[in-house]
Design a protein around this motif. Structure first.
Motif: not given
Length: 262
Positions: A83-99
């Motif tokens: 995904i890309q995050i608008a609040a950080t200038g559409n910088s990408p997040r490409k990974m697996s996550t655990v909450n």
């Protein structure tokens, strides 16, 4: 030592018992390895760079046990995002996550260490003020796994003052995955200006091997992981903490919600 063996194989019916035993292990460890000179040196580095490596904060056996638990929980519960995050200038997040909920339901040592009074006292001394439970519970304990070329936790800031990062597994330096930081910066979610900041200020790059641990100011340090350049594995456990500055600024958590709340 019996305490070290217990840290390696924490078999308790109650998490409170694990917390007490873990604190004994850590207090003994700190008395042996952490001097006033060490505290002073690390505090000064945190002020200068917004970052410091503190691998000595855990005995190696405890770090091994922590890493084994994190890997097990990742295998059971992680979710892949791109995904890309608008609040950080559409910088990408490409990974697996655990909450956070995954760690609280599946973990023992991971949540116990977050609550450790001994480790928190050490962080208080480094920071020069109380380091508190993150006010937003969902951000307290998370993890990420990167494994494909291009995987990255793109440029961003944290919503809260501090993070303590445990390198559960790291690739060799030529594979990427290094931490990159621009300290003494502020997050404007309406206009993050990340590319401008990259050209205006030096970028500090840090390599961490498997087993390393670092502590840093996430709210005033623009940071990312350098994208992986080949198939390999980078796994981190993230503890987020609040501090005095967090009491005076309103918070929103759209980034955490997009990455971890599922």
């Amino acid at each position: 030592m019996a305490t070290t063996a217990t840290a390696l194989n924490p078999v308790f019916e109650e998490k409170d018992a694990l917390c007490e035993d873990l604190d004994r292990v850590l207090r003994d460890h700190y008395e042996r390895v952490l001097s006033e000179d060490y505290i002073r040196e690390k505090s000064q580095q945190l002020l200068r760079e917004g970052y410091m490596k503190v691998t000595e904060i855990l005995p190696p056996e405890t770090m091994q046990a922590l890493s084994a638990e994190v890997k097990d929980i990742i295998e059971k519960t992680s979710r892949r995002i791109d995904i890309q995050i608008a609040a950080t200038g559409n910088s990408p997040r490409k990974m697996s996550t655990v909450n956070y909920e995954n760690f609280m339901s599946e973990g023992t040592l991971v949540p116990a260490l977050y609550k450790s009074a001994a480790m928190r006292s050490f962080l208080d001394r480094i920071a020069g003020h109380p380091v508190e439970d993150c006010a937003y519970a969902a951000e307290r304990i998370t993890a990420t796994k990167q494994e494909k070329p291009g995987d990255t936790h793109g440029w961003h800031w944290g919503d809260h003052m501090y993070a303590l990062i445990f390198i559960v597994q790291a690739p060799e330096i030529d594979a990427g995955g290094m931490l990159q930081c621009i300290p003494a910066t502020r997050w404007n979610k309406e206009n993050p200006r990340i590319h401008e900041l990259m050209t205006q200020f030096p970028i500090n790059t840090y390599y961490h091997a498997t087993g390393d641990i670092y502590f840093f100011r996430t709210d005033t340090t623009l940071h990312r992981t350098y994208p992986l350049e080949r198939d390999c594995t980078r796994i981190i456990l993230n503890y987020t903490y609040s501090g005095p500055d967090d009491h005076h600024r309103p918070k929103t958590h759209e980034t955490t919600q997009a990455i971890y709340e599922f």
